[in-house]
Design an enzyme around this catalytic site. Structure first.
Site, PDB file in Angstrom:
ATOM      1  N   HIS A  43      -7.703  -4.802   9.865  1.00 42.12           N
ATOM      2  CA  HIS A  43      -7.375  -4.584   8.446  1.00 42.12           C
ATOM      3  C   HIS A  43      -6.092  -5.317   8.059  1.00 42.12           C
ATOM      4  CE1 HIS A  43      -5.234  -0.686   9.841  1.00 42.12           C
ATOM      5  NE2 HIS A  43      -4.265  -1.435   9.341  1.00 42.12           N
ATOM      6  N   ASP A  57       0.817  -1.213   0.000  1.00 45.11           N
ATOM      7  CA  ASP A  57       0.000   0.000   0.000  1.00 45.11           C
ATOM      8  C   ASP A  57       0.854   1.269   0.000  1.00 45.11           C
ATOM      9  OD1 ASP A  57       0.892  -0.546   2.613  1.00 45.11           O
ATOM     10  OD2 ASP A  57      -1.091  -1.127   3.288  1.00 45.11           O
ATOM     11  N   GLU A  87      -9.882  -1.847   5.142  1.00 46.69           N
ATOM     12  CA  GLU A  87     -10.545  -1.561   6.413  1.00 46.69           C
ATOM     13  C   GLU A  87     -11.826  -2.396   6.533  1.00 46.69           C
ATOM     14  OE1 GLU A  87      -8.950  -0.062   8.579  1.00 46.69           O
ATOM     15  OE2 GLU A  87      -8.362   1.998   8.102  1.00 46.69           O
ATOM     16  N   ASP A 116      -8.190  -2.891  14.043  1.00 42.86           N
ATOM     17  CA  ASP A 116      -9.559  -3.153  13.581  1.00 42.86           C
ATOM     18  C   ASP A 116      -9.620  -4.350  12.627  1.00 42.86           C
ATOM     19  OD1 ASP A 116      -8.375  -2.150  11.301  1.00 42.86           O
ATOM     20  OD2 ASP A 116      -9.671  -0.384  11.135  1.00 42.86           O
TER      21      ASP A 116
HETATM   22  C1  F6R Z   1       1.102  -1.510   6.111  1.00 39.20           C
HETATM   23  C2  F6R Z   1      -0.074  -2.367   6.235  1.00 39.20           C
HETATM   24  C3  F6R Z   1      -0.943  -2.309   7.447  1.00 39.20           C
HETATM   25  C4  F6R Z   1      -0.185  -2.534   8.735  1.00 39.20           C
HETATM   26  C5  F6R Z   1      -1.122  -2.386   9.923  1.00 39.20           C
HETATM   27  C6  F6R Z   1      -0.405  -2.570  11.246  1.00 39.20           C
HETATM   28  O1  F6R Z   1       1.767  -1.775   4.877  1.00 39.20           O
HETATM   29  O2  F6R Z   1      -0.327  -3.091   5.344  1.00 39.20           O
HETATM   30  O3  F6R Z   1      -1.950  -3.280   7.329  1.00 39.20           O
HETATM   31  O4  F6R Z   1       0.389  -3.798   8.723  1.00 39.20           O
HETATM   32  O5  F6R Z   1      -1.719  -1.118   9.902  1.00 39.20           O
HETATM   33  O6  F6R Z   1       0.486  -1.518  11.423  1.00 39.20           O
HETATM   34  P1  F6R Z   1       1.551  -1.529  12.624  1.00 39.20           P
HETATM   35  O7  F6R Z   1       2.530  -2.590  12.293  1.00 39.20           O
HETATM   36  O8  F6R Z   1       2.171  -0.164  12.564  1.00 39.20           O
HETATM   37  O9  F6R Z   1       0.784  -1.797  13.865  1.00 39.20           O
END
Ligand code: F6R
Length: 263
Positions: free
Chosen positions: A138, A67, A143, A136
């Site tokens: 994702h 992403d 989301e 959440d």
């Molecule tokens: C980022 C991504 C997100 C993160 C998620 C957890 O490339 O794909 O799904 O893996 O937001 O983020 P952290 O590791 O910062 O808790």
């Protein structure tokens, strides 16, 4: 889904790095799907250390990141390109021409997303996709309420994710509201998924993902349908799992030939 519970964050990171390194050694021209965020930083550090020690060659590896924020140019310090440069790409020998990101500045976003999907197909698909999980539920930036069959597209972050990611930007106001993300269907097409989740803040999402119903309300739950998915967690993130003992039992009794240390 294989669930590996490690006592500490460092051990969980090492386990994920070992799985990824094994993939690179088994298929030096493999395609890796990569994630950003706080969670994989330690994994990238382990891979960098293995590369520096002469044990891991990325010369033929192709990468696709999950992403990118809409509106952030590649040289913005909070872009995911900058993140990957800092934590991995500037420290290993991945060829720049093998690195792929969604372009948050694309003028025609739907066309760019279709081209990203096409580029993944042209590379032969993703061999191993590294994932984190949002509180959440994702994956990528899919989301809650995301279609479980979705492809790469623009998404709007939830207020919770904006809040969670404000730590990288300095304030919530600076976090872009939109992202381009691989879809849930894109992720599910990967031949192998490896998710790392650490800390008590992820315990609820982890339990719902692994042991709850499959639902768009928690997009990560679709990974229950993935044929080769490994979830690696530390004991804090495992706190709400019902079948912890069984997962530990499975890991202790894992056949030798399936263990990461074997390649
Ligand atoms: C980022 C991504 C997100 C993160 C998620 C957890 O490339 O794909 O799904 O893996 O937001 O983020 P952290 O590791 O910062 O808790």
């Amino acid at each position: 889904m294989e669930i590996i519970i490690k006592a500490t964050v460092a051990e969980a990171e090492q386990e994920v790095a070992a799985i990824m390194a094994r993939q690179v050694r088994l298929k030096p021209s493999c395609t890796l799907g990569l994630a950003t965020g706080s969670t994989p930083i330690g994994v990238y550090a382990c891979l960098v250390a293995q590369h520096a020690a002469g044990g891991l060659d990325f010369a033929r590896v192709t990468t696709f990141n999950l992403d990118e924020y809409v509106g952030l140019p590649a040289d913005h310090p909070c872009s995911y390109r900058a993140f990957m440069r800092e934590h991995l790409f500037s420290k290993v020998n991945v060829s720049p021409k093998h690195i792929h990101f969604p372009d948050g500045t694309a003028s025609d976003i739907p066309a760019h997303c279709a081209a990203y999907e096409q580029a993944i197909r042209k590379a032969g698909g993703i061999d191993l996709q590294l994932l984190g999980i949002g509180r959440d539920g994702h994956i990528g930036f899919n989301e809650p309420s995301s279609s479980l069959a979705s492809r790469t597209r623009i998404k709007t972050l939830t207020p919770q994710t904006v809040k969670d990611n404000a730590r990288f930007f300095g304030s919530e106001a600076e976090v872009p509201r939109h992202v381009i993300t691989m879809g849930v269907g894109t992720i599910m097409d990967s031949r192998q998924c490896v998710m790392l989740a650490t800390g008590e803040g992820k315990a609820d999402a982890v339990a719902r993902m692994a042991e709850g119903p499959i639902t768009a309300d928690l997009p990560a739950s679709i990974l229950q349908m993935h044929p080769v998915c490994t979830l690696v967690i530390d004991s804090a993130a495992a706190a709400r799992l019902k079948r912890r003992d069984y997962y530990n039992w499975v890991y202790e009794n894992k056949p030798l030939w399936q263990r990461t240390g074997t390649v």
